[in-house]
Design a protein around this motif. Structure first.
Motif, PDB file in Angstrom:
ATOM      1  N   LEU A  33      -6.563   1.968  -4.444  1.00  0.00           N
ATOM      2  CA  LEU A  33      -7.956   1.675  -3.545  1.00  0.00           C
ATOM      3  C   LEU A  33      -7.799   0.014  -3.433  1.00  0.00           C
ATOM      4  CD1 LEU A  33     -10.716   3.880  -4.844  1.00  0.00           C
ATOM      5  CD2 LEU A  33      -9.775   3.945  -2.525  1.00  0.00           C
ATOM      6  N   ASP A  34      -7.577  -0.612  -4.296  1.00  0.00           N
ATOM      7  CA  ASP A  34      -7.503  -2.013  -4.376  1.00  0.00           C
ATOM      8  C   ASP A  34      -6.625  -2.609  -3.456  1.00  0.00           C
ATOM      9  OD1 ASP A  34      -8.268  -4.773  -5.318  1.00  0.00           O
ATOM     10  OD2 ASP A  34      -6.310  -4.903  -6.302  1.00  0.00           O
ATOM     11  N   VAL A  35      -5.280  -1.829  -3.278  1.00  0.00           N
ATOM     12  CA  VAL A  35      -4.397  -2.206  -2.494  1.00  0.00           C
ATOM     13  C   VAL A  35      -4.656  -2.139  -0.948  1.00  0.00           C
ATOM     14  CG1 VAL A  35      -1.969  -1.896  -1.834  1.00  0.00           C
ATOM     15  CG2 VAL A  35      -2.486  -2.211  -4.115  1.00  0.00           C
ATOM     16  N   GLU A  36      -5.325  -0.968  -0.938  1.00  0.00           N
ATOM     17  CA  GLU A  36      -5.799  -0.409   0.392  1.00  0.00           C
ATOM     18  C   GLU A  36      -6.896  -1.218   1.201  1.00  0.00           C
ATOM     19  OE1 GLU A  36      -6.943   3.461   0.177  1.00  0.00           O
ATOM     20  OE2 GLU A  36      -4.516   4.242   0.238  1.00  0.00           O
TER      21      GLU A  36
ATOM     22  N   ALA B 252       0.952  -1.274  -0.010  1.00  0.00           N
ATOM     23  CA  ALA B 252       0.022   0.206  -0.029  1.00  0.00           C
ATOM     24  C   ALA B 252       0.776   1.132  -0.073  1.00  0.00           C
ATOM     25  CB  ALA B 252      -1.015  -0.011   1.199  1.00  0.00           C
ATOM     26  N   GLY B 253       1.828   1.094   0.939  1.00  0.00           N
ATOM     27  CA  GLY B 253       2.805   2.290   0.660  1.00  0.00           C
ATOM     28  C   GLY B 253       3.366   2.401  -0.617  1.00  0.00           C
ATOM     29  N   LEU B 254       3.923   1.491  -1.409  1.00  0.00           N
ATOM     30  CA  LEU B 254       4.580   1.536  -2.483  1.00  0.00           C
ATOM     31  C   LEU B 254       3.421   2.249  -3.573  1.00  0.00           C
ATOM     32  CD1 LEU B 254       6.666  -1.693  -2.795  1.00  0.00           C
ATOM     33  CD2 LEU B 254       7.452   0.828  -2.750  1.00  0.00           C
ATOM     34  N   GLN B 255       2.374   1.657  -3.527  1.00  0.00           N
ATOM     35  CA  GLN B 255       1.299   2.123  -4.374  1.00  0.00           C
ATOM     36  C   GLN B 255       0.862   3.682  -4.427  1.00  0.00           C
ATOM     37  OE1 GLN B 255       0.663   0.497  -7.136  1.00  0.00           O
ATOM     38  NE2 GLN B 255      -0.770  -0.957  -6.895  1.00  0.00           N
TER      39      GLN B 255
ATOM     40  N   LEU C  38       3.728   5.471  -5.801  1.00  0.00           N
ATOM     41  CA  LEU C  38       3.686   5.384  -7.483  1.00  0.00           C
ATOM     42  C   LEU C  38       2.393   6.520  -7.823  1.00  0.00           C
ATOM     43  CD1 LEU C  38       4.173   1.762  -7.929  1.00  0.00           C
ATOM     44  CD2 LEU C  38       5.640   3.775  -8.491  1.00  0.00           C
ATOM     45  N   ALA C  39       1.314   6.434  -7.090  1.00  0.00           N
ATOM     46  CA  ALA C  39       0.076   7.375  -7.361  1.00  0.00           C
ATOM     47  C   ALA C  39       0.337   8.589  -7.236  1.00  0.00           C
ATOM     48  CB  ALA C  39      -1.150   6.662  -6.668  1.00  0.00           C
ATOM     49  N   ARG C  40       1.419   9.035  -6.532  1.00  0.00           N
ATOM     50  CA  ARG C  40       1.669  10.474  -6.477  1.00  0.00           C
ATOM     51  C   ARG C  40       2.493  10.838  -7.433  1.00  0.00           C
ATOM     52  NH1 ARG C  40       3.669   9.921  -0.416  1.00  0.00           N
ATOM     53  NH2 ARG C  40       1.841   9.974   0.573  1.00  0.00           N
ATOM     54  N   GLY C  41       3.115  10.060  -8.060  1.00  0.00           N
ATOM     55  CA  GLY C  41       4.077   9.913  -8.968  1.00  0.00           C
ATOM     56  C   GLY C  41       3.363   9.873 -10.385  1.00  0.00           C
ATOM     57  N   GLY C  42       2.080   9.585 -10.698  1.00  0.00           N
ATOM     58  CA  GLY C  42       1.281   9.369 -11.634  1.00  0.00           C
ATOM     59  C   GLY C  42       1.476   8.077 -12.285  1.00  0.00           C
TER      60      GLY C  42
END
Length: 142
Positions: free
Chosen positions: A86-89, A68-71, A74-78
């Motif tokens: 959301l799926d990982v969370e 979740a932390g990695l995702q 990655l989401a912040r970086g686009g």
């Protein structure tokens, strides 16, 4: 004057009856001890199994937390979509819920072991534990 000899057959029958009663009581005691040992062994076996399961769930939760932390980074970086985050969370929340259920099961197992080994509550504590806590109506009305 009359004289009567003790009836030895009646006395022996009473002795035999007392001996048989003592043997039956001892057999009942032995059965109770064996059942208690079996219950304790069963409780300890279940606890060991649940400890192993809890360790696996803790590892899964930790890995889900890392993912979740990695995702999120990655989401912040686009690099990934919000849906993937959301799926990982969701997976992390599911792992945390499973671990919480496992922790509850371990607590129940500990109580079962305590009771199997002859522990218990007596007196006022037993009364407190057997009754639900009183409802505070002032808290409910707020």
């Amino acid at each position: 004057m009359s004289w009567s000899f003790p009836n030895r057959d009646v006395a022996r029958a009473r002795i035999d009856q007392a001996s048989a009663t003592a043997k039956a009581t001892l057999a009942e005691f032995d059965g109770t001890v064996l059942r208690a040992l079996q219950e304790a062994e069963s409780a300890l076996t279940q606890y060991a199994h649940d400890l192993d399961e809890n360790a696996r769930l803790r590892t899964a939760r930790d890995r889900s937390r890392e993912a979740a932390g990695l995702q999120t980074r990655l989401a912040r970086g686009g690099a990934v979509s919000s849906l993937e985050v959301l799926d990982v969370e969701r997976t992390l929340a599911s792992a945390e819920a499973a671990l919480a259920a496992s922790n509850t099961k371990l607590a129940s197992d500990r109580v079962r072991i305590f009771l199997a080994l002859g522990g218990g509550w007596g007196g006022q504590c037993a009364l407190i534990l057997s009754k639900p806590p009183p409802c505070d109506r002032q808290v409910l009305n707020k």
